[in-house]
Design a protein around this motif. Structure first.
Motif, mmCIF file in Angstrom:
data_model
loop_
_atom_site.group_PDB
_atom_site.id
_atom_site.type_symbol
_atom_site.label_atom_id
_atom_site.label_comp_id
_atom_site.label_asym_id
_atom_site.label_seq_id
_atom_site.Cartn_x
_atom_site.Cartn_y
_atom_site.Cartn_z
ATOM 1 N N HIS A 4 4.189 -1.793 -8.910
ATOM 2 C CA HIS A 4 2.903 -1.417 -8.320
ATOM 3 C C HIS A 4 2.264 -2.635 -7.656
ATOM 4 N N HIS A 37 -10.856 2.530 -9.605
ATOM 5 C CA HIS A 37 -9.472 2.551 -9.118
ATOM 6 C C HIS A 37 -8.928 3.984 -9.145
ATOM 7 N N SER A 76 -5.679 9.919 -3.901
ATOM 8 C CA SER A 76 -4.831 9.286 -2.892
ATOM 9 C C SER A 76 -3.347 9.514 -3.163
HETATM 10 C C1 HEM Z 1 -3.679 -0.101 -14.881
HETATM 11 C C2 HEM Z 1 -3.299 0.618 -14.241
HETATM 12 C C3 HEM Z 1 -3.282 1.072 -12.816
HETATM 13 C C4 HEM Z 1 -3.344 2.357 -12.446
HETATM 14 C C5 HEM Z 1 -3.455 3.579 -13.342
HETATM 15 C C6 HEM Z 1 -3.273 2.380 -11.016
HETATM 16 C C7 HEM Z 1 -3.267 3.529 -10.268
HETATM 17 C C8 HEM Z 1 -3.188 3.570 -8.903
HETATM 18 C C9 HEM Z 1 -3.061 4.762 -8.138
HETATM 19 C C10 HEM Z 1 -2.960 6.171 -8.687
HETATM 20 C C11 HEM Z 1 -3.063 4.402 -6.835
HETATM 21 C C12 HEM Z 1 -2.996 5.329 -5.636
HETATM 22 C C13 HEM Z 1 -1.636 5.372 -5.030
HETATM 23 C C14 HEM Z 1 -1.660 6.008 -3.671
HETATM 24 O O1 HEM Z 1 -2.550 5.741 -2.875
HETATM 25 O O2 HEM Z 1 -0.761 6.786 -3.389
HETATM 26 C C15 HEM Z 1 -3.190 2.981 -6.781
HETATM 27 C C16 HEM Z 1 -3.259 2.249 -5.625
HETATM 28 C C17 HEM Z 1 -3.459 0.884 -5.593
HETATM 29 N N1 HEM Z 1 -3.440 0.020 -6.669
HETATM 30 FE FE1 HEM Z 1 -3.320 0.552 -8.597
HETATM 31 N N2 HEM Z 1 -3.208 1.100 -10.527
HETATM 32 C C18 HEM Z 1 -3.209 0.256 -11.600
HETATM 33 C C19 HEM Z 1 -3.127 -1.113 -11.555
HETATM 34 C C20 HEM Z 1 -3.218 -1.860 -10.410
HETATM 35 C C21 HEM Z 1 -3.148 -3.302 -10.391
HETATM 36 C C22 HEM Z 1 -2.946 -4.219 -11.571
HETATM 37 C C23 HEM Z 1 -3.315 -3.659 -9.094
HETATM 38 C C24 HEM Z 1 -3.292 -5.102 -8.663
HETATM 39 C C25 HEM Z 1 -3.293 -5.644 -7.662
HETATM 40 C C26 HEM Z 1 -3.484 -2.457 -8.294
HETATM 41 C C27 HEM Z 1 -3.719 -2.392 -6.948
HETATM 42 C C28 HEM Z 1 -3.694 -1.244 -6.199
HETATM 43 C C29 HEM Z 1 -3.912 -1.185 -4.773
HETATM 44 C C30 HEM Z 1 -4.247 -2.352 -3.866
HETATM 45 C C31 HEM Z 1 -3.744 0.144 -4.393
HETATM 46 C C32 HEM Z 1 -3.845 0.707 -2.995
HETATM 47 C C33 HEM Z 1 -2.492 0.641 -2.347
HETATM 48 C C34 HEM Z 1 -2.507 1.165 -0.941
HETATM 49 O O3 HEM Z 1 -2.831 2.324 -0.752
HETATM 50 O O4 HEM Z 1 -2.210 0.403 -0.015
HETATM 51 N N3 HEM Z 1 -3.391 -1.385 -9.147
HETATM 52 N N4 HEM Z 1 -3.247 2.485 -8.063
#
Ligand code: HEM
Ligand code: SF4
Ligand code: FES
Lengths: 252, 258
Positions: A86, A182, A189
């Motif tokens: 991720h 988030h 999303s």
């Molecule tokens: C702890 C648990 C986490 C959960 C449950 C989680 C969950 C999610 C989910 C469901 C999405 C949406 C995916 C999509 O747009 O299709 C997402 C996107 C994203 N997550 Fe997390 N995430 C976690 C941790 C993190 C961490 C540690 C980071 C660190 C940098 C992060 C950064 C991002 C970013 C930047 C996006 C947007 C990506 C994009 O659309 O370009 N996430 N996350």
């Protein structure tokens, strides 16, 4: 291999990886939150807090088929792989996005993008920084907040100590609120990324994201809130062998 | 009306560019935004200055040339319109108006507000067409299309290729444009045949041109002059994922029992 490379090389392929790992991480987060609520259900008849018993249940996950700790380590490994994928993938995507707009606008008015969607990297990085800290505080006991001595497996007592000072409780509450942010954007999303959203279900999927992000946040915040406001009974020492008894019964 | 304009000036592709301020008098509220720009340019020319270069053609919202980010929004503050359909009555006397070119790595500035959008042409060339034979055509009514599907395809087909989606997206992503083209062709029987290779090839070219990725902000939908729905992005994702993960590559190979 070539096919995987081509897929991951594309922006949609990368987003697929973010979405799938996001779902798995969300599953973990939701269960973690639900498990935490065991602090409110009191003790077993023998005086062991339910949350301590629950921690033991996690250690004996998959028993009797799997030896103690094995199920837990498998789960930890899966989660770690998801987290790494991720994070690495969102960093690659963000680099691509930054390259795509080398010169910023002098004036820029957003019309649709939610605050949560624009804070994905901020909320994500805070979560990332929090994870090792959280493990060192509540799993290994290397970091101590408050002046109660850490005891392995005595979760209730450790929570009581960690949330006995305002900065311990407040810091935790801030981080889990960012988890909520988030999820507020991420849960919807991911459906869009996986091509599962359409105008028929859009309202329902968005409602799902709102409801779950709010439930997760409130569920997590309740625990430090209850401890810091003094609503929770102080921990009572109990004989560690009581835990072992539970352990051996659950192994049969 | 009297307005104050802050306009991006850039002499050439290699020039670094800057914002310049112009005070403009005698603006008629019934002038279109482009007519106001003409008025400014007449003024500048009379004074012996270089007029502001900007793209335009049809001036009726169909060609997609009039690319300007006005007060931070692609095609200005009015929803569902192009710059040429924006009128000065949508502004107030004494307003300060910022005018900038599309900002995208894939759309380099040629001069002032003119950008080179040929990256879109290359995305189209990668698959935004149907392969047709040159022989006798079937009777048009012999191919039945469900009206709802035809309407959906036509919704996607209203995309004028203006690039506002890229300009509006915080990531400079071209997903809305690509999705509109992939869906408009893929929904109809003539384009269905190449549905999956089309999605694969157009997305590949889109990435190659240096556009950003989609974070589902929906900023594109909000600023698209044709109000193309992000539902098409979901559909493009389906097509692309299916094309990459599900569609067989070897359709004709032999198999063994086990
Ligand atoms: C702890 C648990 C986490 C959960 C449950 C989680 C969950 C999610 C989910 C469901 C999405 C949406 C995916 C999509 O747009 O299709 C997402 C996107 C994203 N997550 Fe997390 N995430 C976690 C941790 C993190 C961490 C540690 C980071 C660190 C940098 C992060 C950064 C991002 C970013 C930047 C996006 C947007 C990506 C994009 O659309 O370009 N996430 N996350
Ligand atoms: S999708 Fe809308 S904003 Fe993007 S190019 Fe087509 S008409 Fe312009
Ligand atoms: S000049 Fe043709 S759409 Fe504006």
């Amino acid at each position: 291999m070539n096919q995987i490379q081509r897929f991951y090389g594309s922006s949609i392929g990368k987003k697929f990886v973010v979405a799938v790992t996001g779902v798995i991480l969300f599953g973990f987060i939701a269960m973690h939150m639900a498990g935490n609520l065991k602090v409110f259900t009191g003790n077993t008849p023998s005086g062991v807090p339910h949350i301590d018993e629950y921690a033991l249940f996690l250690q004996t996950l998959g028993a009797p088929m799997l030896p103690k700790m094995m199920g837990l380590w498998i789960a930890r490994a899966v989660l770690l792989v998801c987290l790494v994928l991720h994070v690495v993938t969102v960093i690659l995507l963000s680099q691509q996005n930054r390259r795509a707009r080398p010169i910023p606008y002098v004036r820029s008015e957003k019309q649709a993008a939610s605050v949560a969607s624009r804070l994905m990297m901020v909320s994500g990085l805070v979560i990332l920084a929090f994870i090792p800290f959280h493990i060192l505080q509540f799993t290994t006991g290397n970091i101590q907040i408050g002046n109660r001595t850490f005891v392995h497996g005595h979760v209730y007592s450790n929570l009581y100590g960690g949330f006995s000072v305002w900065y311990g409780a407040l810091g935790y509450a801030i981080v889990v609120t960012l988890v909520g942010f988030h999820l507020f954007h991420g849960l919807w999303s991911l459906f869009q990324t996986l091509g599962l959203d359409n105008p028929d279900r859009n309202n329902k999927i968005r409602a799902f994201s709102v409801v779950f992000s709010v439930i997760v946040t409130i569920g997590f915040v309740l625990v430090p809130l209850a401890f810091i406001t003094g609503l929770m009974p102080s921990p009572v020492d109990y004989d560690p062998s009581l835990l072992n008894q539970i352990n051996s019964t659950s192994n049969h | 009306m009297r307005i104050r304009l802050q306009i991006w000036r850039q002499a050439s592709r290699d020039d670094s560019g800057h914002m310049d301020t112009y005070n403009l008098d005698g603006v008629n509220p019934d002038m279109s935004f482009l007519e106001m720009m003409d008025h400014l340019n007449e003024d500048l020319t009379k004074k012996g200055h270089d007029p502001v270069a900007f793209d335009h053609d049809c001036r009726e919202g169909v060609c997609g040339m009039c690319s300007m980010v006005i007060n931070g929004q692609a095609h200005g503050p009015k929803q569902g319109t192009t710059t040429c359909q924006l009128y000065m009555r949508h502004f107030n006397d004494g307003d300060e108006i910022f005018v900038e070119p599309w900002r995208s790595q894939a759309f380099p500035v040629v001069k002032d507000l003119v950008v080179d959008r040929s990256a879109f042409d290359r995305v189209i060339q990668a698959g935004g067409f149907i392969s047709n034979h040159s022989g006798p055509k079937p009777e048009p009514n012999s191919i039945l299309i469900e009206p709802e599907v035809a309407e959906q395809a036509l919704d996607a087909a209203t995309c004028i290729g203006c690039g506002a989606c890229v300009a509006a997206c915080p990531n400079g992503s071209a997903m809305l444009f690509t999705a509109a083209k992939v869906s408009h062709l893929g929904l109809l029987p003539q384009g269905e045949t190449e549905r999956y290779p089309r999605a694969r090839n157009m997305v590949k070219q889109m990435d190659k041109e240096g556009f950003g990725s989609c974070r589902n902000y929906a900023e594109c939908e909000a600023q698209c002059p044709k109000e193309i729905s992000i539902a098409f992005i979901s559909r493009l994702n389906t097509d692309y994922l299916k094309a990459s993960l599900v569609e067989p590559k070897d359709r004709r190979g032999k198999m063994k029992s086990q």
